[in-house]
Design a protein around this motif. Structure first.
Motif, PDB file in Angstrom:
ATOM      1  N   ASN A  61       0.938 -32.619 -42.019  1.00 49.06           N
ATOM      2  CA  ASN A  61       2.165 -32.813 -42.788  1.00 49.06           C
ATOM      3  C   ASN A  61       2.944 -31.498 -42.944  1.00 49.06           C
ATOM      4  N   ALA A  62       4.187 -31.633 -43.399  1.00 49.60           N
ATOM      5  CA  ALA A  62       5.117 -30.501 -43.444  1.00 49.60           C
ATOM      6  C   ALA A  62       4.582 -29.345 -44.275  1.00 49.60           C
ATOM      7  N   MET A  63       4.640 -28.148 -43.716  1.00 48.66           N
ATOM      8  CA  MET A  63       4.252 -26.983 -44.497  1.00 48.66           C
ATOM      9  C   MET A  63       5.194 -25.803 -44.344  1.00 48.66           C
ATOM     10  N   THR A  64       5.321 -25.300 -43.120  1.00 55.55           N
ATOM     11  CA  THR A  64       5.973 -23.992 -43.138  1.00 55.55           C
ATOM     12  C   THR A  64       6.897 -23.710 -41.969  1.00 55.55           C
ATOM     13  N   GLY A  92       7.663 -27.362 -41.749  1.00 57.20           N
ATOM     14  CA  GLY A  92       8.158 -27.246 -43.125  1.00 57.20           C
ATOM     15  C   GLY A  92       9.675 -27.306 -43.162  1.00 57.20           C
ATOM     16  N   SER A  93      10.218 -27.251 -44.354  1.00 59.12           N
ATOM     17  CA  SER A  93      11.664 -27.366 -44.520  1.00 59.12           C
ATOM     18  C   SER A  93      12.409 -26.367 -43.635  1.00 59.12           C
ATOM     19  N   GLN A  94      13.377 -26.860 -42.878  1.00 57.36           N
ATOM     20  CA  GLN A  94      14.117 -26.008 -41.934  1.00 57.36           C
ATOM     21  C   GLN A  94      15.390 -25.416 -42.546  1.00 57.36           C
ATOM     22  N   ALA A 121      10.896 -33.106 -37.710  1.00 54.86           N
ATOM     23  CA  ALA A 121      11.730 -32.105 -38.389  1.00 54.86           C
ATOM     24  C   ALA A 121      11.641 -32.351 -39.891  1.00 54.86           C
ATOM     25  N   ASN A 122      12.096 -31.374 -40.695  1.00 52.95           N
ATOM     26  CA  ASN A 122      11.998 -31.526 -42.153  1.00 52.95           C
ATOM     27  C   ASN A 122      13.178 -30.846 -42.851  1.00 52.95           C
ATOM     28  N   ILE A 123      13.833 -31.618 -43.711  1.00 49.23           N
ATOM     29  CA  ILE A 123      14.940 -31.066 -44.507  1.00 49.23           C
ATOM     30  C   ILE A 123      14.813 -31.564 -45.945  1.00 49.23           C
ATOM     31  N   ILE A 146      12.760 -36.315 -44.658  1.00 48.40           N
ATOM     32  CA  ILE A 146      13.611 -35.805 -45.748  1.00 48.40           C
ATOM     33  C   ILE A 146      12.717 -35.756 -46.983  1.00 48.40           C
ATOM     34  N   HIS A 147      12.510 -34.552 -47.537  1.00 50.39           N
ATOM     35  CA  HIS A 147      11.593 -34.495 -48.675  1.00 50.39           C
ATOM     36  C   HIS A 147      12.319 -34.605 -50.013  1.00 50.39           C
ATOM     37  N   LEU A 148      11.660 -35.303 -50.938  1.00 49.65           N
ATOM     38  CA  LEU A 148      12.124 -35.449 -52.323  1.00 49.65           C
ATOM     39  C   LEU A 148      11.155 -34.648 -53.190  1.00 49.65           C
ATOM     40  N   VAL A 183      11.295 -40.711 -45.346  1.00 49.00           N
ATOM     41  CA  VAL A 183      11.558 -40.063 -46.638  1.00 49.00           C
ATOM     42  C   VAL A 183      10.218 -39.820 -47.312  1.00 49.00           C
ATOM     43  N   LYS A 184       9.986 -38.589 -47.724  1.00 43.01           N
ATOM     44  CA  LYS A 184       8.659 -38.228 -48.240  1.00 43.01           C
ATOM     45  C   LYS A 184       8.720 -37.547 -49.600  1.00 43.01           C
ATOM     46  N   GLU A 185       7.694 -37.782 -50.388  1.00 40.74           N
ATOM     47  CA  GLU A 185       7.460 -37.011 -51.615  1.00 40.74           C
ATOM     48  C   GLU A 185       6.562 -35.831 -51.239  1.00 40.74           C
ATOM     49  N   GLY A 213      -3.663 -34.039 -54.478  1.00 38.95           N
ATOM     50  CA  GLY A 213      -4.025 -32.928 -53.592  1.00 38.95           C
ATOM     51  C   GLY A 213      -3.278 -31.671 -53.984  1.00 38.95           C
ATOM     52  N   THR A 214      -2.580 -31.083 -53.020  1.00 38.35           N
ATOM     53  CA  THR A 214      -1.761 -29.906 -53.304  1.00 38.35           C
ATOM     54  C   THR A 214      -0.769 -30.248 -54.413  1.00 38.35           C
ATOM     55  N   ASN A 215      -0.673 -29.360 -55.402  1.00 38.43           N
ATOM     56  CA  ASN A 215       0.149 -29.671 -56.575  1.00 38.43           C
ATOM     57  C   ASN A 215       1.242 -28.612 -56.733  1.00 38.43           C
ATOM     58  N   GLY A 258      -1.245 -36.876 -49.770  1.00 37.71           N
ATOM     59  CA  GLY A 258      -1.463 -36.306 -51.096  1.00 37.71           C
ATOM     60  C   GLY A 258      -2.929 -36.449 -51.450  1.00 37.71           C
ATOM     61  N   GLY A 259      -3.709 -35.408 -51.162  1.00 40.61           N
ATOM     62  CA  GLY A 259      -5.120 -35.449 -51.524  1.00 40.61           C
ATOM     63  C   GLY A 259      -6.000 -36.217 -50.559  1.00 40.61           C
ATOM     64  N   VAL A 260      -5.512 -36.519 -49.361  1.00 39.23           N
ATOM     65  CA  VAL A 260      -6.396 -37.099 -48.335  1.00 39.23           C
ATOM     66  C   VAL A 260      -7.254 -35.942 -47.816  1.00 39.23           C
ATOM     67  N   ARG A 261      -8.545 -36.003 -48.048  1.00 47.59           N
ATOM     68  CA  ARG A 261      -9.418 -34.874 -47.720  1.00 47.59           C
ATOM     69  C   ARG A 261     -10.535 -35.224 -46.753  1.00 47.59           C
ATOM     70  N   THR A 262     -10.865 -36.492 -46.636  1.00 47.34           N
ATOM     71  CA  THR A 262     -11.956 -36.924 -45.765  1.00 47.34           C
ATOM     72  C   THR A 262     -11.503 -38.156 -44.982  1.00 47.34           C
ATOM     73  N   MET A 279      -1.922 -34.890 -43.820  1.00 44.06           N
ATOM     74  CA  MET A 279      -2.727 -33.888 -44.528  1.00 44.06           C
ATOM     75  C   MET A 279      -2.042 -32.537 -44.399  1.00 44.06           C
ATOM     76  N   ALA A 280      -2.028 -31.776 -45.477  1.00 46.20           N
ATOM     77  CA  ALA A 280      -1.384 -30.460 -45.432  1.00 46.20           C
ATOM     78  C   ALA A 280      -2.346 -29.365 -45.890  1.00 46.20           C
ATOM     79  N   GLY A 281      -2.524 -29.200 -47.200  1.00 49.37           N
ATOM     80  CA  GLY A 281      -3.272 -28.078 -47.773  1.00 49.37           C
ATOM     81  C   GLY A 281      -4.584 -27.728 -47.069  1.00 49.37           C
ATOM     82  N   PRO A 282      -5.503 -28.677 -46.879  1.00 41.86           N
ATOM     83  CA  PRO A 282      -6.797 -28.319 -46.295  1.00 41.86           C
ATOM     84  C   PRO A 282      -6.696 -27.844 -44.843  1.00 41.86           C
TER      85      PRO A 282
HETATM   86  C1  FNR Z   1       4.042 -28.103 -48.370  1.00 43.12           C
HETATM   87  N1  FNR Z   1       4.700 -29.339 -48.411  1.00 43.12           N
HETATM   88  C2  FNR Z   1       5.998 -29.425 -47.938  1.00 43.12           C
HETATM   89  N2  FNR Z   1       6.588 -30.654 -47.769  1.00 43.12           N
HETATM   90  C3  FNR Z   1       7.830 -30.759 -47.262  1.00 43.12           C
HETATM   91  O1  FNR Z   1       8.312 -31.877 -47.078  1.00 43.12           O
HETATM   92  N3  FNR Z   1       8.531 -29.638 -46.897  1.00 43.12           N
HETATM   93  C4  FNR Z   1       8.018 -28.380 -47.036  1.00 43.12           C
HETATM   94  O2  FNR Z   1       8.655 -27.392 -46.696  1.00 43.12           O
HETATM   95  C5  FNR Z   1       6.701 -28.260 -47.580  1.00 43.12           C
HETATM   96  N4  FNR Z   1       6.134 -27.027 -47.759  1.00 43.12           N
HETATM   97  C6  FNR Z   1       4.787 -26.934 -48.072  1.00 43.12           C
HETATM   98  C7  FNR Z   1       4.162 -25.697 -48.047  1.00 43.12           C
HETATM   99  C8  FNR Z   1       2.791 -25.594 -48.275  1.00 43.12           C
HETATM  100  C9  FNR Z   1       2.133 -24.252 -48.226  1.00 43.12           C
HETATM  101  C10 FNR Z   1       2.034 -26.776 -48.538  1.00 43.12           C
HETATM  102  C11 FNR Z   1       0.550 -26.719 -48.770  1.00 43.12           C
HETATM  103  C12 FNR Z   1       2.664 -28.003 -48.594  1.00 43.12           C
HETATM  104  C13 FNR Z   1       4.047 -30.542 -48.968  1.00 43.12           C
HETATM  105  C14 FNR Z   1       3.132 -31.249 -47.986  1.00 43.12           C
HETATM  106  O3  FNR Z   1       3.840 -31.746 -46.864  1.00 43.12           O
HETATM  107  C15 FNR Z   1       2.396 -32.432 -48.677  1.00 43.12           C
HETATM  108  O4  FNR Z   1       3.332 -33.394 -49.063  1.00 43.12           O
HETATM  109  C16 FNR Z   1       1.617 -31.994 -49.906  1.00 43.12           C
HETATM  110  O5  FNR Z   1       1.018 -30.724 -49.682  1.00 43.12           O
HETATM  111  C17 FNR Z   1       0.515 -32.985 -50.272  1.00 43.12           C
HETATM  112  O6  FNR Z   1      -0.450 -33.109 -49.245  1.00 43.12           O
HETATM  113  P1  FNR Z   1      -1.887 -32.397 -49.316  1.00 43.12           P
HETATM  114  O7  FNR Z   1      -1.657 -30.920 -49.241  1.00 43.12           O
HETATM  115  O8  FNR Z   1      -2.507 -32.797 -50.629  1.00 43.12           O
HETATM  116  O9  FNR Z   1      -2.643 -32.913 -48.125  1.00 43.12           O
END
Ligand code: FNR
Length: 349
Positions: A61-64, A92-94, A121-123, A146-148, A183-185, A213-215, A258-262, A279-282
């Motif tokens: 999932n979107a991160m960086t 991650g967000s562009q 892509a992510n905005i 598109i993230h909310l 559209v994603k939270e 998961g990641t908060n 959100g918190g899918v770990r296994t 999945m993102a954080g792990p």
């Molecule tokens: C994110 N996430 C995120 N989501 C998004 O839509 N745009 C973004 O730029 C980012 N940036 C971002 C950075 C970092 C370091 C993390 C860990 C996460 C959120 C991510 O896509 C996801 O929705 C949440 O992290 C919940 O999933 P996990 O981490 O519990 O698997």
């Protein structure tokens, strides 16, 4: 503070902040089947997100991106693992690269590494149609997220304070771009009311991005001098959020995250109605602390474990896994009952 510096801080704080817990997956129990009548070699993990065909329900999932060299390296590593494991990946967000050309390379590397992979892509919700098209073009994306993230913005000291016009912009983007829109939270969950408004403007795929998961309230609080504690546990737990959206809108394609770990969490998300799991954080933690090979091994283990779980349940396909019986207990049962959902739909099917 510059956007690039914020990106680096998000990574550092995400790595140092423990998972929220309470995704609700512990409240879900599969009904064991002693006669699954399945050959393990016949089990397939492929799935579909609308018109997009995926060889695995797992995706990164979107991160960086947008934070200079460090985010370039992370996106390169994530893309290498995604390519090797043939899973989809979101950047991650562009926004940073839409405003500053120097940051484009930190996103473009994902497509360079993985020429034929499925990449999203992510905005943010402030983006215009033009932003959306440029974000897709930048990485030749197969889909657009598109993230909310209202709560994150509110806790972020320099965050947005105007949340008007979002639905209209989403509607315009859905109509204008050539790729599927998701559209994603970002970890606060999606309600049936939110999903209803998204569906009305033509959205077909939602990633419910639930609590557990990641908060990002906790992450943003680490960047504040005065802490806002009341948002730290805010949100709809992932398991309940999947049911809210999937049961109310059978025509919407739902992604569970959100918190899918296994693999067991993933199997439960799918059985509750998700077609894929993000999945993102792990994955970030594994890459940064142990490298690409360890990340590949982690994803391969998820695939292996999910196959075993599907075997035990007699589900040869993701489609069949979506229909196996399960029992919902505890807080998730309470939430769903209070919100007017019939949990017997899952236990007696
Ligand atoms: C994110 N996430 C995120 N989501 C998004 O839509 N745009 C973004 O730029 C980012 N940036 C971002 C950075 C970092 C370091 C993390 C860990 C996460 C959120 C991510 O896509 C996801 O929705 C949440 O992290 C919940 O999933 P996990 O981490 O519990 O698997």
């Amino acid at each position: 503070m510059s956007r690039a510096k914020r990106k680096i801080e998000h990574i550092q704080h995400a790595l140092s902040t423990a998972d929220q817990g309470a995704s609700g997956f512990d409240d879900i129990t599969f009904v064991h089947q002693s006669l699954p009548d399945v050959r393990m070699n016949d089990i397939h993990l492929h799935t579909a997100l609308g018109e997009l065909s995926l060889s695995s329900p797992f995706f990164i999932n979107a991160m960086t991106g947008g934070g200079g060299q460090q985010t370039f390296e992370i996106n390169k590593g994530l893309a290498e693992a995604a390519k090797h494991c043939r899973i989809a990946m979101a950047v991650g967000s562009q926004t940073s690269a839409l405003r500053d050309n120097k940051q484009r390379g930190t996103f473009e590397i994902v497509r360079k590494v993985n020429k034929n992979g499925i990449i999203f892509a992510n905005i943010g919700s402030e983006a215009t149609v033009d932003d959306a098209k440029r974000a897709v073009d930048m990485i030749e994306a197969d889909g657009l997220q598109i993230h909310l993230n209202v709560v994150q913005e509110l806790v972020m000291p320099e965050g947005d304070r105007d949340f008007t016009g979002v639905l209209l912009r989403i509607e315009q983007i859905v109509q204008a771009v050539q790729v599927p829109v998701i559209v994603k939270e970002v970890g606060f969950g999606m309600s049936k009311e939110t999903a209803s408004r998204l569906e009305e403007v033509g959205v077909k795929i939602v990633d419910i991005g639930g609590l557990g998961g990641t908060n990002f309230a906790r992450i943003e609080n680490k960047r504040r001098s005065s802490i806002i504690t009341y948002f730290n546990d805010w949100g709809i737990p992932t398991a309940a959020s999947i049911v809210e959206v999937a049961q109310t809108f059978p025509s919407l394609v739902v992604i569970g995250s959100g918190g899918v770990r296994t693999a067991l969490d993933a199997a439960k998300a799918i059985a509750l109605g998700a077609s894929a799991v993000g999945m993102a954080g792990p994955l970030l933690r594994t890459l940064v602390e142990q490298g690409v090979e360890a990340l590949v091994a982690y994803i391969e283990e998820l695939h292996h474990d999910l196959t075993l779980i599907m075997g035990a349940l007699g589900a040869k396909t993701i489609d069949k896994l979506q229909r196996v019986p399960l029992v919902i207990r505890g807080d998730t049962h309470h939430w769903l009952t209070e919100r007017g959902f019939d949990t017997k739909v899952y236990s007696c099917r």
